[in-house]
Design a protein around this motif. Structure first.
Motif: not given
Length: 79
Positions: A58, A61-62, A65, A75, A77
């Motif tokens: 992740l 994407a982290l 974000a 949010r 994920l």
């Protein structure tokens, strides 16, 4: 930080004084707390398990974000 054992609401208040974002694997946090009242954004990581090898997937994407996260926002994920 010495915050071990601190309840979620108090923990978010402490974190907001020090950080812009709060990252957790607690899927219930957003249901248990009114995140909008805190001056911190929350990112909930949802993987098959909380093992580091699963959570590492992740990270891209982290990072994205975190750059978009705003105070009072949650949010999620997931994989």
């Amino acid at each position: 930080m010495g915050w071990s054992g601190t309840e979620n609401g108090a923990l978010l208040t402490l974190a907001a004084a020090e950080f812009d974002g709060f990252i957790t694997t607690d899927r219930n946090l957003a249901f248990q707390q009114n995140i909008q009242q805190f001056k911190i954004g929350v990112i909930v990581l949802e993987a098959r398990s909380n093992r580091l090898d699963e959570l590492r997937r992740l990270v891209p994407a982290l990072l994205e974000a975190l750059g978009l996260l705003r105070a009072g926002e949650t949010r999620k994920l997931d994989l």
